[in-house]
Design a protein around this motif. Structure first.
Motif, PDB file in Angstrom:
ATOM      1  N   ARG A 123       0.822  -1.220   0.000  1.00 51.08           N
ATOM      2  CA  ARG A 123       0.000   0.000   0.000  1.00 51.08           C
ATOM      3  C   ARG A 123       0.851   1.264   0.000  1.00 51.08           C
ATOM      4  O   ARG A 123       0.630   2.178   0.773  1.00 51.08           O
ATOM      5  CB  ARG A 123      -0.968  -0.030   1.176  1.00 51.08           C
ATOM      6  CG  ARG A 123      -2.018  -1.120   1.025  1.00 51.08           C
ATOM      7  CD  ARG A 123      -3.035  -1.239   2.118  1.00 51.08           C
ATOM      8  NE  ARG A 123      -3.151  -0.200   3.078  1.00 51.08           N
ATOM      9  CZ  ARG A 123      -4.160   0.689   3.117  1.00 51.08           C
ATOM     10  NH1 ARG A 123      -5.100   0.656   2.220  1.00 51.08           N
ATOM     11  NH2 ARG A 123      -4.203   1.584   4.070  1.00 51.08           N
ATOM     12  N   GLY A 124       1.869   1.290  -0.856  1.00 49.67           N
ATOM     13  CA  GLY A 124       2.699   2.487  -1.004  1.00 49.67           C
ATOM     14  C   GLY A 124       3.884   2.565  -0.059  1.00 49.67           C
ATOM     15  O   GLY A 124       4.695   3.472  -0.167  1.00 49.67           O
ATOM     16  N   ILE A 125       4.018   1.619   0.859  1.00 48.20           N
ATOM     17  CA  ILE A 125       5.160   1.600   1.782  1.00 48.20           C
ATOM     18  C   ILE A 125       6.238   0.724   1.151  1.00 48.20           C
ATOM     19  O   ILE A 125       6.033  -0.480   0.977  1.00 48.20           O
ATOM     20  CB  ILE A 125       4.765   1.027   3.155  1.00 48.20           C
ATOM     21  CG1 ILE A 125       3.608   1.821   3.764  1.00 48.20           C
ATOM     22  CG2 ILE A 125       5.967   1.016   4.091  1.00 48.20           C
ATOM     23  CD1 ILE A 125       2.975   1.158   4.975  1.00 48.20           C
ATOM     24  N   PRO A 126       7.382   1.315   0.796  1.00 51.81           N
ATOM     25  CA  PRO A 126       8.424   0.502   0.147  1.00 51.81           C
ATOM     26  C   PRO A 126       9.027  -0.519   1.110  1.00 51.81           C
ATOM     27  O   PRO A 126       9.206  -0.248   2.298  1.00 51.81           O
ATOM     28  CB  PRO A 126       9.471   1.536  -0.278  1.00 51.81           C
ATOM     29  CG  PRO A 126       9.221   2.722   0.575  1.00 51.81           C
ATOM     30  CD  PRO A 126       7.775   2.706   0.953  1.00 51.81           C
ATOM     31  N   LYS A 185       1.502   9.030  10.393  1.00 51.45           N
ATOM     32  CA  LYS A 185       0.222   9.151   9.686  1.00 51.45           C
ATOM     33  C   LYS A 185      -0.673   7.950   9.960  1.00 51.45           C
ATOM     34  O   LYS A 185      -1.875   8.102  10.208  1.00 51.45           O
ATOM     35  CB  LYS A 185       0.456   9.289   8.179  1.00 51.45           C
ATOM     36  CG  LYS A 185       1.037  10.615   7.777  1.00 51.45           C
ATOM     37  CD  LYS A 185       1.268  10.689   6.284  1.00 51.45           C
ATOM     38  CE  LYS A 185       1.915  12.011   5.888  1.00 51.45           C
ATOM     39  NZ  LYS A 185       2.224  12.049   4.456  1.00 51.45           N
ATOM     40  N   LEU A 186      -0.090   6.755   9.904  1.00 48.64           N
ATOM     41  CA  LEU A 186      -0.879   5.544  10.146  1.00 48.64           C
ATOM     42  C   LEU A 186      -1.388   5.485  11.585  1.00 48.64           C
ATOM     43  O   LEU A 186      -2.526   5.074  11.831  1.00 48.64           O
ATOM     44  CB  LEU A 186      -0.052   4.292   9.824  1.00 48.64           C
ATOM     45  CG  LEU A 186       0.274   4.059   8.349  1.00 48.64           C
ATOM     46  CD1 LEU A 186       1.156   2.829   8.187  1.00 48.64           C
ATOM     47  CD2 LEU A 186      -0.976   3.935   7.506  1.00 48.64           C
ATOM     48  N   LEU A 187      -0.557   5.905  12.531  1.00 47.15           N
ATOM     49  CA  LEU A 187      -0.991   5.915  13.932  1.00 47.15           C
ATOM     50  C   LEU A 187      -2.134   6.916  14.150  1.00 47.15           C
ATOM     51  O   LEU A 187      -3.062   6.643  14.917  1.00 47.15           O
ATOM     52  CB  LEU A 187       0.182   6.225  14.865  1.00 47.15           C
ATOM     53  CG  LEU A 187       1.195   5.089  15.032  1.00 47.15           C
ATOM     54  CD1 LEU A 187       2.421   5.580  15.805  1.00 47.15           C
ATOM     55  CD2 LEU A 187       0.576   3.885  15.707  1.00 47.15           C
ATOM     56  N   ARG A 230      15.549   6.945   4.543  1.00 47.49           N
ATOM     57  CA  ARG A 230      14.468   5.960   4.432  1.00 47.49           C
ATOM     58  C   ARG A 230      13.821   5.738   5.801  1.00 47.49           C
ATOM     59  O   ARG A 230      12.593   5.664   5.914  1.00 47.49           O
ATOM     60  CB  ARG A 230      15.017   4.653   3.861  1.00 47.49           C
ATOM     61  CG  ARG A 230      14.042   3.509   3.728  1.00 47.49           C
ATOM     62  CD  ARG A 230      12.833   3.785   2.835  1.00 47.49           C
ATOM     63  NE  ARG A 230      13.123   4.170   1.502  1.00 47.49           N
ATOM     64  CZ  ARG A 230      13.169   3.367   0.444  1.00 47.49           C
ATOM     65  NH1 ARG A 230      12.974   2.083   0.599  1.00 47.49           N
ATOM     66  NH2 ARG A 230      13.416   3.839  -0.748  1.00 47.49           N
ATOM     67  N   LEU A 231      14.635   5.653   6.852  1.00 49.01           N
ATOM     68  CA  LEU A 231      14.097   5.512   8.207  1.00 49.01           C
ATOM     69  C   LEU A 231      13.210   6.698   8.561  1.00 49.01           C
ATOM     70  O   LEU A 231      12.146   6.533   9.168  1.00 49.01           O
ATOM     71  CB  LEU A 231      15.231   5.397   9.230  1.00 49.01           C
ATOM     72  CG  LEU A 231      15.844   4.014   9.416  1.00 49.01           C
ATOM     73  CD1 LEU A 231      17.070   4.087  10.317  1.00 49.01           C
ATOM     74  CD2 LEU A 231      14.828   3.054   9.993  1.00 49.01           C
ATOM     75  N   GLN A 232      13.643   7.887   8.173  1.00 41.43           N
ATOM     76  CA  GLN A 232      12.845   9.089   8.453  1.00 41.43           C
ATOM     77  C   GLN A 232      11.509   9.033   7.704  1.00 41.43           C
ATOM     78  O   GLN A 232      10.468   9.392   8.247  1.00 41.43           O
ATOM     79  CB  GLN A 232      13.647  10.340   8.062  1.00 41.43           C
ATOM     80  CG  GLN A 232      13.091  11.617   8.597  1.00 41.43           C
ATOM     81  CD  GLN A 232      13.082  11.656  10.122  1.00 41.43           C
ATOM     82  OE1 GLN A 232      13.900  11.048  10.785  1.00 41.43           O
ATOM     83  NE2 GLN A 232      12.140  12.363  10.681  1.00 41.43           N
ATOM     84  N   GLN A 233      11.553   8.549   6.459  1.00 43.04           N
ATOM     85  CA  GLN A 233      10.317   8.401   5.690  1.00 43.04           C
ATOM     86  C   GLN A 233       9.380   7.398   6.359  1.00 43.04           C
ATOM     87  O   GLN A 233       8.160   7.625   6.429  1.00 43.04           O
ATOM     88  CB  GLN A 233      10.629   7.938   4.266  1.00 43.04           C
ATOM     89  CG  GLN A 233      11.325   8.973   3.427  1.00 43.04           C
ATOM     90  CD  GLN A 233      11.848   8.402   2.105  1.00 43.04           C
ATOM     91  OE1 GLN A 233      11.870   7.193   1.901  1.00 43.04           O
ATOM     92  NE2 GLN A 233      12.290   9.293   1.226  1.00 43.04           N
ATOM     93  N   TYR A 234       9.951   6.304   6.845  1.00 43.42           N
ATOM     94  CA  TYR A 234       9.140   5.315   7.554  1.00 43.42           C
ATOM     95  C   TYR A 234       8.506   5.936   8.798  1.00 43.42           C
ATOM     96  O   TYR A 234       7.358   5.655   9.125  1.00 43.42           O
ATOM     97  CB  TYR A 234       9.983   4.110   7.963  1.00 43.42           C
ATOM     98  CG  TYR A 234      10.334   3.166   6.830  1.00 43.42           C
ATOM     99  CD1 TYR A 234       9.473   2.936   5.766  1.00 43.42           C
ATOM    100  CD2 TYR A 234      11.537   2.476   6.836  1.00 43.42           C
ATOM    101  CE1 TYR A 234       9.798   2.061   4.739  1.00 43.42           C
ATOM    102  CE2 TYR A 234      11.876   1.592   5.820  1.00 43.42           C
ATOM    103  CZ  TYR A 234      11.004   1.385   4.780  1.00 43.42           C
ATOM    104  OH  TYR A 234      11.314   0.510   3.769  1.00 43.42           O
ATOM    105  N   THR A 254      15.710  -2.023   8.160  1.00 37.44           N
ATOM    106  CA  THR A 254      16.551  -0.874   7.789  1.00 37.44           C
ATOM    107  C   THR A 254      17.529  -0.539   8.902  1.00 37.44           C
ATOM    108  O   THR A 254      18.696  -0.236   8.634  1.00 37.44           O
ATOM    109  CB  THR A 254      15.667   0.337   7.441  1.00 37.44           C
ATOM    110  OG1 THR A 254      14.752  -0.035   6.406  1.00 37.44           O
ATOM    111  CG2 THR A 254      16.502   1.511   6.953  1.00 37.44           C
ATOM    112  N   GLN A 255      17.090  -0.612  10.148  1.00 40.87           N
ATOM    113  CA  GLN A 255      18.002  -0.346  11.265  1.00 40.87           C
ATOM    114  C   GLN A 255      19.116  -1.382  11.315  1.00 40.87           C
ATOM    115  O   GLN A 255      20.281  -1.039  11.565  1.00 40.87           O
ATOM    116  CB  GLN A 255      17.236  -0.321  12.594  1.00 40.87           C
ATOM    117  CG  GLN A 255      16.374   0.898  12.754  1.00 40.87           C
ATOM    118  CD  GLN A 255      15.460   0.823  13.974  1.00 40.87           C
ATOM    119  OE1 GLN A 255      15.104  -0.258  14.440  1.00 40.87           O
ATOM    120  NE2 GLN A 255      15.079   1.994  14.476  1.00 40.87           N
ATOM    121  N   VAL A 256      18.783  -2.633  11.064  1.00 41.13           N
ATOM    122  CA  VAL A 256      19.800  -3.686  11.027  1.00 41.13           C
ATOM    123  C   VAL A 256      20.770  -3.422   9.881  1.00 41.13           C
ATOM    124  O   VAL A 256      21.993  -3.575  10.043  1.00 41.13           O
ATOM    125  CB  VAL A 256      19.143  -5.085  10.904  1.00 41.13           C
ATOM    126  CG1 VAL A 256      20.161  -6.149  10.576  1.00 41.13           C
ATOM    127  CG2 VAL A 256      18.399  -5.422  12.184  1.00 41.13           C
TER     128      VAL A 256
END
Length: 190
Positions: free
Chosen positions: A16-19, A58-60, A48-52, A164-166
């Motif tokens: 749903r648009g989340i890479p 938004k989802l929350l 990318r982490l910032q985008q997540y 991504t953190q890993v």
């Protein structure tokens, strides 16, 4: 088990648009394939982490809205059910309503064949009790389904953040290891 879950997640390109983030097995190969140096790669991964994080916020917010909306819809359904029960029993509804802030009046409603529902955007429509019940049940079903999808999206997103953190840690540690190797090679020469 964690590795197989990550591997199956890596096969998904997005939800749903989340890479989707891919797990990096070999950092050197990853850097060569991406065409980035360590600092650029770390910068990209941090971005990318910032985008997540933005997507998570938004989802929350959507989740909080739905979690507040569901009890409201259920209360409205309860009121419609009570009105239907009063109608079937032939009883009048006695209720208190607010005339002005802090000022209430008692009302006796004898003809309760319809109910008015707020649709949003300052729009209220009158529905028969059956139509109102049908609409509210459909809205409740849709809200619960949306909440279920949202919870899945949040879980997917959290998995991507972890991956991504890993990856950030693996790239950083690989860089530190490479610098130490270069330093050890230089020391005997001097």
């Amino acid at each position: 088990m964690e590795i197989s879950a990550s591997a199956s997640t890596a096969a998904v390109t997005e939800r749903r648009g989340i890479p989707a983030a891919s797990f990096v097995e070999d950092v050197e190969t990853y850097l060569k394939q991406s065409g980035l140096d360590v600092n650029s790669s770390l910068g990209f991964l941090q971005e990318r982490l910032q985008q997540y994080r933005v997507v998570e916020m938004k989802l929350l917010a959507q989740q909080r809205d739905l979690q507040a909306k569901i009890p409201d819809i259920e209360k409205c359904l309860d009121v419609v059910a009570m009105l239907e029960a009063k109608k079937v029993a032939g009883e009048a509804l006695i209720t208190d309503f607010e005339v002005a802030e802090g000022i209430y009046s008692r009302a006796k409603v004898e003809d309760n064949d319809s109910v008015c529902l707020w649709l949003g955007a300052n729009v209220m429509l009158e529905y028969s009790l059956e139509e109102a019940k049908s609409l509210l049940e459909k809205n409740l079903e849709n809200a619960k389904a949306s909440l279920e999808v949202l919870v899945g999206d949040l879980q997917f997103l959290r998995d991507q953040v972890t991956i991504t953190q890993v990856t950030v840690a693996r790239v950083y540690n690989w860089d530190v290891h490479q610098r130490r190797i270069k330093q050890v090679v230089k020391e005997p020469e001097s």
